[in-house]
Design a protein around this motif. Structure first.
Motif, PDB file in Angstrom:
ATOM      1  N   PHE A  91      -9.098  45.061  29.759  1.00 35.46           N
ATOM      2  CA  PHE A  91      -8.829  45.895  30.935  1.00 35.46           C
ATOM      3  C   PHE A  91      -7.643  46.822  30.702  1.00 35.46           C
ATOM      4  CE2 PHE A  91     -11.551  42.718  32.778  1.00 35.46           C
ATOM      5  CZ  PHE A  91     -12.271  43.435  33.721  1.00 35.46           C
ATOM      6  N   ILE A  92      -6.683  46.363  29.918  1.00 28.41           N
ATOM      7  CA  ILE A  92      -5.573  47.252  29.569  1.00 28.41           C
ATOM      8  C   ILE A  92      -6.089  48.417  28.732  1.00 28.41           C
ATOM      9  CG2 ILE A  92      -3.447  47.420  28.212  1.00 28.41           C
ATOM     10  CD1 ILE A  92      -2.827  44.543  29.040  1.00 28.41           C
ATOM     11  N   GLN A  93      -6.969  48.116  27.762  1.00 29.22           N
ATOM     12  CA  GLN A  93      -7.544  49.184  26.953  1.00 29.22           C
ATOM     13  C   GLN A  93      -8.382  50.128  27.813  1.00 29.22           C
ATOM     14  OE1 GLN A  93     -10.934  48.681  24.190  1.00 29.22           O
ATOM     15  NE2 GLN A  93      -9.510  49.267  22.549  1.00 29.22           N
ATOM     16  N   MET A  94      -9.157  49.570  28.735  1.00 31.50           N
ATOM     17  CA  MET A  94      -9.963  50.395  29.616  1.00 31.50           C
ATOM     18  C   MET A  94      -9.094  51.377  30.396  1.00 31.50           C
ATOM     19  SD  MET A  94     -12.381  49.296  32.834  1.00 31.50           S
ATOM     20  CE  MET A  94     -11.044  49.322  34.007  1.00 31.50           C
ATOM     21  N   TYR A  95      -7.986  50.883  30.937  1.00 36.34           N
ATOM     22  CA  TYR A  95      -7.085  51.746  31.693  1.00 36.34           C
ATOM     23  C   TYR A  95      -6.575  52.899  30.828  1.00 36.34           C
ATOM     24  CZ  TYR A  95      -2.599  53.407  33.385  1.00 36.34           C
ATOM     25  OH  TYR A  95      -1.556  54.217  33.743  1.00 36.34           O
ATOM     26  N   PHE A  96      -6.097  52.578  29.612  1.00 37.20           N
ATOM     27  CA  PHE A  96      -5.518  53.626  28.767  1.00 37.20           C
ATOM     28  C   PHE A  96      -6.576  54.593  28.246  1.00 37.20           C
ATOM     29  CE2 PHE A  96      -1.838  50.665  28.243  1.00 37.20           C
ATOM     30  CZ  PHE A  96      -0.873  51.557  28.714  1.00 37.20           C
ATOM     31  N   VAL A  97      -7.785  54.107  27.970  1.00 39.84           N
ATOM     32  CA  VAL A  97      -8.861  54.994  27.526  1.00 39.84           C
ATOM     33  C   VAL A  97      -9.130  56.079  28.568  1.00 39.84           C
ATOM     34  CG1 VAL A  97     -11.361  55.103  27.164  1.00 39.84           C
ATOM     35  CG2 VAL A  97      -9.993  53.417  25.922  1.00 39.84           C
ATOM     36  N   HIS A  98      -9.296  55.665  29.824  1.00 41.18           N
ATOM     37  CA  HIS A  98      -9.582  56.638  30.877  1.00 41.18           C
ATOM     38  C   HIS A  98      -8.346  57.466  31.237  1.00 41.18           C
ATOM     39  CE1 HIS A  98     -13.639  55.208  31.525  1.00 41.18           C
ATOM     40  NE2 HIS A  98     -13.192  53.964  31.589  1.00 41.18           N
ATOM     41  N   TYR A  99      -7.184  56.864  31.113  1.00 38.30           N
ATOM     42  CA  TYR A  99      -5.951  57.586  31.451  1.00 38.30           C
ATOM     43  C   TYR A  99      -5.680  58.721  30.472  1.00 38.30           C
ATOM     44  CZ  TYR A  99      -0.947  58.529  31.899  1.00 38.30           C
ATOM     45  OH  TYR A  99       0.260  59.142  32.029  1.00 38.30           O
ATOM     46  N   PHE A 100      -5.704  58.435  29.181  1.00 35.65           N
ATOM     47  CA  PHE A 100      -5.407  59.469  28.193  1.00 35.65           C
ATOM     48  C   PHE A 100      -6.498  60.544  28.164  1.00 35.65           C
ATOM     49  CE2 PHE A 100      -2.919  55.941  26.025  1.00 35.65           C
ATOM     50  CZ  PHE A 100      -1.705  56.419  26.489  1.00 35.65           C
ATOM     51  N   ALA A 101      -7.751  60.154  28.406  1.00 39.19           N
ATOM     52  CA  ALA A 101      -8.812  61.156  28.488  1.00 39.19           C
ATOM     53  C   ALA A 101      -8.583  62.090  29.676  1.00 39.19           C
ATOM     54  CB  ALA A 101     -10.173  60.472  28.607  1.00 39.19           C
ATOM     55  N   SER A 102      -8.109  61.544  30.796  1.00 38.01           N
ATOM     56  CA  SER A 102      -7.810  62.367  31.975  1.00 38.01           C
ATOM     57  C   SER A 102      -6.647  63.315  31.699  1.00 38.01           C
ATOM     58  CB  SER A 102      -7.481  61.469  33.170  1.00 38.01           C
ATOM     59  OG  SER A 102      -8.521  60.563  33.432  1.00 38.01           O
ATOM     60  N   VAL A 103      -5.611  62.791  31.034  1.00 41.60           N
ATOM     61  CA  VAL A 103      -4.462  63.638  30.692  1.00 41.60           C
ATOM     62  C   VAL A 103      -4.908  64.808  29.822  1.00 41.60           C
ATOM     63  CG1 VAL A 103      -2.276  63.714  29.412  1.00 41.60           C
ATOM     64  CG2 VAL A 103      -2.766  61.790  30.935  1.00 41.60           C
TER      65      VAL A 103
END
Length: 328
Positions: free
Chosen positions: A99-111
């Motif tokens: 879930f931590i990886q999921m958060y960062f995957v979507h976060y950095f893609a959004s950035v």
């Protein structure tokens, strides 16, 4: 054991490409490692140059810096685990870690999406309103826009992870993907996924289509402005300055739109092909960004060449070099 306890008791296993034969695992791992090294070296080189050389502290390079940092963090979040999966047959990832990886995957893609929109805004002002460029595109304004991209995109990925975390995951633990993303994880939940998948899809469309709409508007205005230039050489020069951004935008947004829209309109293709497309638009732009934005940018090329001359000159001549003149 309750359904809630089931979800907390298991780890996940990242499968990667389900159709890949075992004998090709080493080759795929080596390829992904080469991609990761290229991303690390290329992006870190620009970050180091930007940090060391004050002559690069210009608004446009602030945007590129933020893009490169985001690319570097995204690749570091996703690639080591899939490389370990194929090199060491270690695809396991802890429940919380997924879930931590999921958060960062979507976060950095959004950035990334919003940083590309800031870059399009910079080009729009430079070409369509050149007299106002120095007033509008300042280091402070660009820093605020980039900071907003990093801060405002936190909310939705965090909400997606928090809502998906307590679901009962009793439909297996194998993730048919190269990393933990929202769709792959929630598809394993033995519950009605609509209340979770629909908001996630809406968020993806906002993050994808919002910046894309602004980028398309900016470049349409740029094209109109360029066509009004009487000099053919001037038009060619202006188009050449925008072509790198257009290439990256096409590589970043078009495959994403295809993947998302294909799931909506019911286009079916193999899981392996889908994952290949996802890996291409996730990793190809971070790998070629340094080539496009550094080797095609006069300031960066000159700064890099001067740094190389400074570092190699003592090997051939005892003459002292004044490092302070590198960016003069």
């Amino acid at each position: 054991m309750s359904a809630g306890n089931i979800s907390f008791a298991k780890d996940f296993f990242i499968v990667g490409f389900p159709g890949l034969q075992t004998e090709y695992y080493g080759a795929v791992a080596a390829l992904l490692l080469c991609v990761y090294v290229c991303i690390l070296v290329g992006n870190s080189l620009f970050i180091a140059l930007f940090t060391l050389e004050k002559c690069l502290h210009k608004p446009m390079y602030y945007i590129i810096l933020n893009l490169f940092v985001s690319d570097l963090l995204f690749s570091t979040t996703t690639l080591p685990k899939i490389i370990a999966r194929y090199w060491f047959q270690d695809g396991g990832i802890s429940f919380i870690g997924c879930f931590i990886q999921m958060y960062f995957v979507h976060y950095f893609a959004s950035v990334n999406s919003f940083i590309l929109a800031v870059m399009a805004f910079d080009r729009y002002v430079a070409i369509c309103n050149p007299l106002r460029y120095s007033n509008m595109i300042t280091r402070l304004n660009i820093s605020c826009l980039c900071l907003a991209a990093w801060v405002l995109t936190h909310a939705c990925p965090l909400m997606m992870a928090i809502r998906a975390y307590p679901l009962p995951y009793c439909a297996g633990n194998t993730i048919i993907h190269c990393n933990c993303d929202h769709i792959s994880i929630t598809s394993l939940a033995c519950t009605n996924r609509a209340p979770y998948s629909v908001p996630a899809f809406v968020f993806a469309m906002v993050v994808l289509l919002g910046p894309l709409a602004f980028i398309l508007f900016s470049y349409c205005a740029i094209i109109v402005a360029v066509l009004r230039i009487s000099s053919g050489q001037g038009r060619l020069k202006t188009f050449s300055t925008c072509s790198p951004q257009l290439i990256i935008i096409a590589l970043y947004f078009l495959p994403r739109c295809f993947i998302y829209l294909s799931s909506v309109i019911g286009i079916n293709f193999s899981t392996d092909l889908r994952l290949v497309i996802i890996m291409m638009y996730s990793l190809f732009p971070p790998m070629i960004n340094p080539l496009i934005y550094c080797l095609r940018t006069k300031d960066v090329k000159e700064t890099l060449l001067k740094r190389i001359r400074v570092s190699t000159k003592p090997l051939f001549s005892p003459t002292k070099v004044n490092v302070s003149t590198v960016c003069a």
